[in-house]
Design a protein around this motif. Structure first.
Motif, PDB file in Angstrom:
ATOM      1  N   SER A  80       0.999  -0.933   0.022  1.00  0.00           N
ATOM      2  CA  SER A  80      -0.063  -0.069   0.107  1.00  0.00           C
ATOM      3  C   SER A  80       0.825   1.239   0.052  1.00  0.00           C
ATOM      4  O   SER A  80       2.104   1.227   0.221  1.00  0.00           O
ATOM      5  N   ARG A  81       0.091   2.410  -0.329  1.00  0.00           N
ATOM      6  CA  ARG A  81       1.083   3.840  -0.405  1.00  0.00           C
ATOM      7  C   ARG A  81       1.625   3.967   1.260  1.00  0.00           C
ATOM      8  O   ARG A  81       2.802   4.220   1.388  1.00  0.00           O
ATOM      9  N   GLY A  82       0.803   3.589   2.214  1.00  0.00           N
ATOM     10  CA  GLY A  82       1.483   3.892   3.604  1.00  0.00           C
ATOM     11  C   GLY A  82       2.506   2.919   3.866  1.00  0.00           C
ATOM     12  O   GLY A  82       3.398   3.318   4.435  1.00  0.00           O
ATOM     13  N   GLU A  83       2.593   1.686   3.424  1.00  0.00           N
ATOM     14  CA  GLU A  83       3.511   0.908   3.752  1.00  0.00           C
ATOM     15  C   GLU A  83       4.802   0.758   2.902  1.00  0.00           C
ATOM     16  O   GLU A  83       6.006   1.074   3.549  1.00  0.00           O
ATOM     17  N   SER A  84       4.537   1.585   1.846  1.00  0.00           N
ATOM     18  CA  SER A  84       5.818   2.099   0.784  1.00  0.00           C
ATOM     19  C   SER A  84       6.486   3.148   1.436  1.00  0.00           C
ATOM     20  O   SER A  84       7.576   3.296   1.672  1.00  0.00           O
ATOM     21  N   THR A  85       5.524   4.214   1.970  1.00  0.00           N
ATOM     22  CA  THR A  85       6.270   5.417   2.642  1.00  0.00           C
ATOM     23  C   THR A  85       7.147   4.889   4.051  1.00  0.00           C
ATOM     24  O   THR A  85       7.931   5.266   4.238  1.00  0.00           O
ATOM     25  N   TRP A  86       6.345   4.118   4.856  1.00  0.00           N
ATOM     26  CA  TRP A  86       7.045   3.684   5.912  1.00  0.00           C
ATOM     27  C   TRP A  86       8.373   2.957   5.749  1.00  0.00           C
ATOM     28  O   TRP A  86       9.259   3.177   6.131  1.00  0.00           O
ATOM     29  N   MET A  87       8.530   2.157   4.656  1.00  0.00           N
ATOM     30  CA  MET A  87       9.881   1.488   4.354  1.00  0.00           C
ATOM     31  C   MET A  87      10.832   2.501   3.815  1.00  0.00           C
ATOM     32  O   MET A  87      11.863   2.506   3.905  1.00  0.00           O
ATOM     33  N   ARG A  88      10.377   3.461   3.009  1.00  0.00           N
ATOM     34  CA  ARG A  88      11.116   4.263   2.150  1.00  0.00           C
ATOM     35  C   ARG A  88      11.554   5.518   3.335  1.00  0.00           C
ATOM     36  O   ARG A  88      12.736   5.945   3.220  1.00  0.00           O
ATOM     37  N   GLY A  89      10.658   5.950   3.954  1.00  0.00           N
ATOM     38  CA  GLY A  89      11.046   6.988   4.997  1.00  0.00           C
ATOM     39  C   GLY A  89      11.382   6.854   6.495  1.00  0.00           C
ATOM     40  O   GLY A  89      11.741   7.948   7.222  1.00  0.00           O
ATOM     41  N   PHE A  99      16.316   1.119   2.945  1.00  0.00           N
ATOM     42  CA  PHE A  99      15.779   0.241   1.678  1.00  0.00           C
ATOM     43  C   PHE A  99      16.046   1.245   0.435  1.00  0.00           C
ATOM     44  O   PHE A  99      15.529   2.455   0.351  1.00  0.00           O
ATOM     45  N   THR A 100      16.925   0.773  -0.256  1.00  0.00           N
ATOM     46  CA  THR A 100      17.279   1.672  -1.606  1.00  0.00           C
ATOM     47  C   THR A 100      15.923   2.010  -2.797  1.00  0.00           C
ATOM     48  O   THR A 100      15.100   1.196  -2.517  1.00  0.00           O
ATOM     49  N   PRO A 101      16.217   2.956  -3.059  1.00  0.00           N
ATOM     50  CA  PRO A 101      15.308   3.378  -4.204  1.00  0.00           C
ATOM     51  C   PRO A 101      14.748   2.141  -5.364  1.00  0.00           C
ATOM     52  O   PRO A 101      13.724   1.938  -5.743  1.00  0.00           O
TER      53      PRO A 101
END
Length: 430
Positions: A80-89, A99-101
């Protein structure tokens, strides 16, 4: 607070799929996945379900249709967008952008690959084949599905009030453990219980209870989804999977002997601090430490995950001393078959000699022993392991021969290469 008994009673609710997110997994899986994505992306690996507790005939207990429904659901999941934001940020282990781009772009597009399922002699044969970074992410959700379906089968005929009493007793049982743990000075303990949990909702409750009952002594959870939702530290480093696959890919005995250190050399390039934790027992702790390169002595600590935990810790302490390191500055993480009595014993024995920490697994998130007749909810030893890499069988020796796996001829070869002699057998409970 979620009314778990009501949710279990109304188990057909679509609100409660067993695995509800790709990050409903252990943190070490994501860290290892990024390492594999970077270093061994094209390696073809087969994972297979292994039930070490043969008397538990899973195929007789768990309906195949329900199992397929849950596995098929997992294949529809994406970040989900929220999960991706948590991992990226988020900051993990003090590091931003863990975690790399490049890895995140790949992970955001991922759907888990197909599975193969059949019944054989009362057990399920469940396998996953494909590119290593993809199929490795099946391990934790596959185990969680089988464990929870087995629990659901046991609870299927219970009424609402019976379920309320059952969960009240289980909550009391866990809280009594927490009250004992409160008396351990300078305790550091984390939840490692995703893979053999009773259920997602129960693991989430256990984590909340640990947080309230132990305060800062509770360092976090290995479960990424719960860590995100409860604003906790995600805990984990690496596992036996890495050296098992690297070893299988070795072209000769010389490369095989070097494989466990090649794994950590790749890890060393990516991580520092508390992520530099050695897991030495894949092919025997004693031999691993004897032949370890000097740069590994600079790592933060060691995780003890098989055999006699006290003996393993003593080996680590003596190794650090022999290499000129002060063990009091090193971290020992105990993570195998723990319950309160063993935690108390190990802390008493090693506190002050090393920095002691615990990863508490099955008997935190799935201890319903004695709460229903028979062993219908008793935990058992179910694993999902990499069994082949690029067509070659993998091998695990462990410090406990009861956990060894692989073809007999290859086990004997690995014992020769790694100098593994007589080992003490320890009953595998979970």
């Amino acid at each position: 607070m979620v009314d778990i008994a009501t949710r279990v009673h109304n188990r057909k609710w679509k609100i409660d799929p067993i695995v509800r997110s790709l990050i409903d997994t252990d943190f070490y899986k994501l860290l290892m996945c990024q390492s594999v994505f970077r270093n061994r992306h094209d390696t073809q690996v087969t994972f297979s379900l292994i039930n070490r507790t043969h008397r538990i005939r899973l195929a007789d207990l768990v309906d195949e249709g329900e199992l397929r429904e849950q596995l098929d659901h997992i294949r529809t999941l994406s970040l989900s967008r929220g999960e991706s934001t948590w991992m990226r940020g988020n900051t993990f282990y003090g590091k931003r952008q863990m975690f790399t781009p490049e890895f995140m772009d790949w992970f955001e597009a991922l759907r888990l690959p197909p599975y193969h399922l059949e019944k054989r002699d009362g057990q399920y044969e469940l396998t996953f084949e494909g590119a290593w970074p993809e199929v490795m992410l099946w391990e934790i959700p596959a185990l969680a599905v089988l464990m929870e379906l087995r629990s659901r089968a046991t609870l299927a005929d219970m009424g609402k009030f019976e379920l309320q009493v059952l969960y009240a007793r289980a909550m009391t049982k866990l809280w009594q453990k927490i009250e004992r743990l409160r008396h351990i000075p300078d305790l550091r303990i984390a939840d490692f219980g995703t893979r053999r949990r009773h259920s997602f909702l129960w693991q989430d409750w256990c984590v909340q209870a640990m947080r309230e009952g132990l305060g800062t002594a509770f360092s976090g959870t290995s479960n990424c989804l719960i860590a995100k939702n409860r604003d906790l530290e995600a805990i984990g480093t690496n596992a036996h999977e890495l050296p098992m696959v690297y070893a299988a890919l070795a072209e000769d005995d010389t490369a095989l002997a070097r494989a466990p250190y090649d794994v950590l050399a790749d890890w060393h390039e990516e991580h520092d601090g508390n992520l530099r934790i050695i897991l030495p027992d894949t092919y025997g702790t004693r031999g691993f430490l004897t032949h370890a390169p000097d740069w590994l002595t600079q790592w933060t600590g060691i995780r003890i995950d098989s055999g006699d935990p006290a003996a393993g810790a003593e080996l680590a302490i003596n190794w650090w001393k022999s290499r000129g390191e002060d063990p009091r500055e090193k971290l020992v993480i105990f993570s195998d078959g723990l319950d309160v009595e063993k935690i108390e014993e190990l802390h008493s024995q090693f506190a002050g000699r090393v920095r002691v920490s615990f990863g508490w697994g099955t008997l935190l998130t799935n201890d319903f022993r004695g709460l229903v007749p028979g062993e219908g909810l008793a935990p058992f030893s179910l694993v999902c392991k990499a069994v082949a890499a690029n067509g070659k069988a993998t091998v695990k020796l462990s410090d406990n021969p009861e956990k060894a796996m692989g073809p007999e001829a290859e086990i004997n070869r690995y014992k020769r290469v790694f100098g593994v002699g007589q080992q003490e057998r320890v009953e595998v409970v979970v």
